[in-house]
Design an enzyme around this catalytic site. Sequence first.
Site, PDB file in Angstrom:
ATOM      1  N   GLU A 171     -13.278  61.850  32.565  1.00  0.00           N
ATOM      2  CA  GLU A 171     -13.512  60.457  32.267  1.00  0.00           C
ATOM      3  C   GLU A 171     -14.507  59.961  33.281  1.00  0.00           C
ATOM      4  OE1 GLU A 171      -9.948  57.757  32.032  1.00  0.00           O
ATOM      5  OE2 GLU A 171     -10.837  56.123  33.196  1.00  0.00           O
ATOM      6  N   SER A 184      -8.875  57.760  37.425  1.00  0.00           N
ATOM      7  CA  SER A 184      -8.362  58.902  36.632  1.00  0.00           C
ATOM      8  C   SER A 184      -9.736  59.584  36.218  1.00  0.00           C
ATOM      9  CB  SER A 184      -7.882  58.613  35.245  1.00  0.00           C
ATOM     10  OG  SER A 184      -6.405  57.799  35.296  1.00  0.00           O
ATOM     11  N   ARG A 205     -11.986  54.588  26.492  1.00  0.00           N
ATOM     12  CA  ARG A 205     -12.776  54.688  27.506  1.00  0.00           C
ATOM     13  C   ARG A 205     -14.375  55.127  26.942  1.00  0.00           C
ATOM     14  NH1 ARG A 205      -9.293  52.589  28.489  1.00  0.00           N
ATOM     15  NH2 ARG A 205      -7.639  53.269  30.057  1.00  0.00           N
TER      16      ARG A 205
HETATM   17  C1  LIG Z   1      -8.070  53.129  42.252  1.00  0.00           C
HETATM   18  C2  LIG Z   1      -8.900  53.216  40.982  1.00  0.00           C
HETATM   19  C3  LIG Z   1      -8.028  52.699  39.830  1.00  0.00           C
HETATM   20  C4  LIG Z   1      -8.692  52.773  38.341  1.00  0.00           C
HETATM   21  N1  LIG Z   1      -7.700  52.383  37.527  1.00  0.00           N
HETATM   22  C5  LIG Z   1      -8.462  52.322  36.166  1.00  0.00           C
HETATM   23  C6  LIG Z   1      -7.762  51.943  35.170  1.00  0.00           C
HETATM   24  O1  LIG Z   1      -6.369  51.464  35.036  1.00  0.00           O
HETATM   25  N2  LIG Z   1      -8.149  51.799  33.885  1.00  0.00           N
HETATM   26  C7  LIG Z   1      -9.509  52.119  33.575  1.00  0.00           C
HETATM   27  O2  LIG Z   1     -10.126  52.204  32.413  1.00  0.00           O
HETATM   28  N3  LIG Z   1     -10.287  52.559  34.736  1.00  0.00           N
HETATM   29  C8  LIG Z   1      -9.745  52.488  35.909  1.00  0.00           C
HETATM   30  N4  LIG Z   1     -10.200  52.984  37.299  1.00  0.00           N
HETATM   31  C9  LIG Z   1     -11.829  53.335  36.914  1.00  0.00           C
HETATM   32  C10 LIG Z   1     -12.953  52.367  36.869  1.00  0.00           C
HETATM   33  O3  LIG Z   1     -12.519  51.396  37.793  1.00  0.00           O
HETATM   34  C11 LIG Z   1     -13.365  51.918  35.524  1.00  0.00           C
HETATM   35  O4  LIG Z   1     -13.814  52.792  34.904  1.00  0.00           O
HETATM   36  C12 LIG Z   1     -14.397  50.406  35.815  1.00  0.00           C
HETATM   37  O5  LIG Z   1     -14.570  49.928  34.592  1.00  0.00           O
HETATM   38  C13 LIG Z   1     -15.933  51.027  36.242  1.00  0.00           C
HETATM   39  O6  LIG Z   1     -16.594  50.080  36.758  1.00  0.00           O
HETATM   40  P1  LIG Z   1     -17.859  50.094  37.707  1.00  0.00           P
HETATM   41  O7  LIG Z   1     -18.423  48.722  37.911  1.00  0.00           O
HETATM   42  O8  LIG Z   1     -17.144  50.629  38.761  1.00  0.00           O
HETATM   43  O9  LIG Z   1     -18.813  51.027  37.018  1.00  0.00           O
HETATM   44  P2  LIG Z   1     -19.648  52.292  37.691  1.00  0.00           P
HETATM   45  O10 LIG Z   1     -18.482  53.138  38.006  1.00  0.00           O
HETATM   46  O11 LIG Z   1     -20.516  51.851  38.488  1.00  0.00           O
HETATM   47  O12 LIG Z   1     -20.155  52.871  36.423  1.00  0.00           O
HETATM   48  C14 LIG Z   1     -19.467  53.548  35.262  1.00  0.00           C
HETATM   49  C15 LIG Z   1     -20.192  53.487  33.998  1.00  0.00           C
HETATM   50  O13 LIG Z   1     -20.630  52.206  33.549  1.00  0.00           O
HETATM   51  C16 LIG Z   1     -21.986  51.892  33.532  1.00  0.00           C
HETATM   52  N5  LIG Z   1     -22.210  50.576  33.758  1.00  0.00           N
HETATM   53  C17 LIG Z   1     -21.841  49.975  34.815  1.00  0.00           C
HETATM   54  N6  LIG Z   1     -22.395  48.671  34.843  1.00  0.00           N
HETATM   55  C18 LIG Z   1     -23.067  48.623  33.638  1.00  0.00           C
HETATM   56  C19 LIG Z   1     -23.843  47.650  33.002  1.00  0.00           C
HETATM   57  N7  LIG Z   1     -24.043  46.332  33.580  1.00  0.00           N
HETATM   58  N8  LIG Z   1     -24.668  48.043  31.873  1.00  0.00           N
HETATM   59  C20 LIG Z   1     -24.641  49.245  31.248  1.00  0.00           C
HETATM   60  N9  LIG Z   1     -23.821  50.143  31.828  1.00  0.00           N
HETATM   61  C21 LIG Z   1     -23.090  50.012  32.947  1.00  0.00           C
HETATM   62  C22 LIG Z   1     -22.586  53.063  34.335  1.00  0.00           C
HETATM   63  O14 LIG Z   1     -23.787  53.273  34.326  1.00  0.00           O
HETATM   64  C23 LIG Z   1     -21.502  54.343  34.384  1.00  0.00           C
HETATM   65  O15 LIG Z   1     -21.961  55.322  33.207  1.00  0.00           O
HETATM   66  C24 LIG Z   1      -9.854  53.085  38.469  1.00  0.00           C
HETATM   67  C25 LIG Z   1     -10.761  53.343  39.467  1.00  0.00           C
HETATM   68  C26 LIG Z   1     -10.122  53.392  40.574  1.00  0.00           C
HETATM   69  C27 LIG Z   1     -11.112  53.714  41.884  1.00  0.00           C
END
Ligand SMILES: Cc1cc2nc3c(=O)[nH]c(=O)nc-3n(C[C@H](O)[C@H](O)[C@H](O)COP(=O)(O)OP(=O)(O)OC[C@H]3O[C@@H](n4cnc5c(N)ncnc54)[C@H](O)[C@@H]3O)c2cc1C
Length: 319
Positions: free
Chosen positions: A309, A239, A188
């Site tokens: 996380e 998580s 992560r």
């Molecule tokens: C129901 C559910 C299940 C999930 N299961 C998992 C799982 O199995 N495994 C897992 O790893 N995660 C899981 N997650 C967490 C989450 O979905 C991941 O961490 C996902 O990768 C975040 O993506 P996002 O686009 O929503 O980023 P955001 O939540 O919008 O941002 C997260 C971080 O990434 C940065 N970021 C986003 N886009 C960019 C970009 N283009 N350039 C630079 N930085 C950027 C943001 O600034 C921030 O620091 C889950 C979440 C939910 C709600």
Amino acid sequence: MPDKEQPEWLTTLEELPLSSRLRTKESLKRFNTWRIGGSADCLIDVVNKTDLALILSFIRKHKIPWFILGKGSNLLIPDTNWPGIILHLSGEFKNWQTLETDSSYTVKNIVSAGAALADVTFAQRSVALGWGGMEFLIGIPGTIGGAIAMNAGAHGGETADFLLEAEWMDMSGELHTTPRDNLDFNYRFSELKGNYGRIITSAVFELEESDLQTAEKKMLECQQFRMEKQPYNQPSCGSVFKNPPGDYAARLIEDSGLKGKIQGEAQVSPKHANFIVNLGCASSVEIMTLIETVQETVFRNHSINLELEVQILQSAGYG
Ligand SMILES: Cc1cc2nc3c(=O)[nH]c(=O)nc-3n(C[C@H](O)[C@H](O)[C@H](O)COP(=O)(O)OP(=O)(O)OC[C@H]3O[C@@H](n4cnc5c(N)ncnc54)[C@H](O)[C@@H]3O)c2cc1C
């Protein structure tokens, strides 16, 4: 009369020659999967790299608080107004293109994806081609940019395992392309992140040879696993805590008697103890209070510090 509620930089920002839409005092509730939080002074739906370069240089020059948002599926947003600029990629950042050959014309399963493409779309499109490896993305409700920034993973796979190279922009608006081997990834963790003044714009992945039936079956299994084990039908951020080395955050929380614990409208999920769910109209403060209760109780019982996380909205760096 100047609007006292409006930051001074907003007028200058509105004068930039942008194709992207600017929204002011926009509620961030529908921009995160917890469905909580207040507004932001400004949210920009950035549609192309030319605009992104202009906006980033402007942010850096004026030292304005800023944040790059994916789908907000790993984000805690405060209840109050956030005094800065939220960048939300769309338009050309949702691209998807298969390449099938690499630079030496060897046939491979190569795909280029924009940072704003939904993980779910990526998984469905690759599986439809019979390309495997990243089926796990079906259960991650974020974007490709967020998946690289968080090195998202599940079912034994991680985003970085399939990455060939990432394209990103620095705060002066300059584009870079960096091969996977020159990037530091961990559990992560990625050094390509808004927090470090780096905005992922697109990435190239190499997937595994599979076939439609096998890849579809694997994707369905990933989906089924989530429906059985996680509160998929309630707003959450996935998580909340990272698993400590050799253990599981969920096990430690459950063992500390916290499964189902309620704080206002926030609850430690009775289905999966590492999820905190929004029961209706939870506030950010209620979620934060529950997070602190979990950390303190687990530390008292197990002498383990549960590391977050989930990301807390705060200004990213200026590079
Ligand atoms: C129901 C559910 C299940 C999930 N299961 C998992 C799982 O199995 N495994 C897992 O790893 N995660 C899981 N997650 C967490 C989450 O979905 C991941 O961490 C996902 O990768 C975040 O993506 P996002 O686009 O929503 O980023 P955001 O939540 O919008 O941002 C997260 C971080 O990434 C940065 N970021 C986003 N886009 C960019 C970009 N283009 N350039 C630079 N930085 C950027 C943001 O600034 C921030 O620091 C889950 C979440 C939910 C709600």
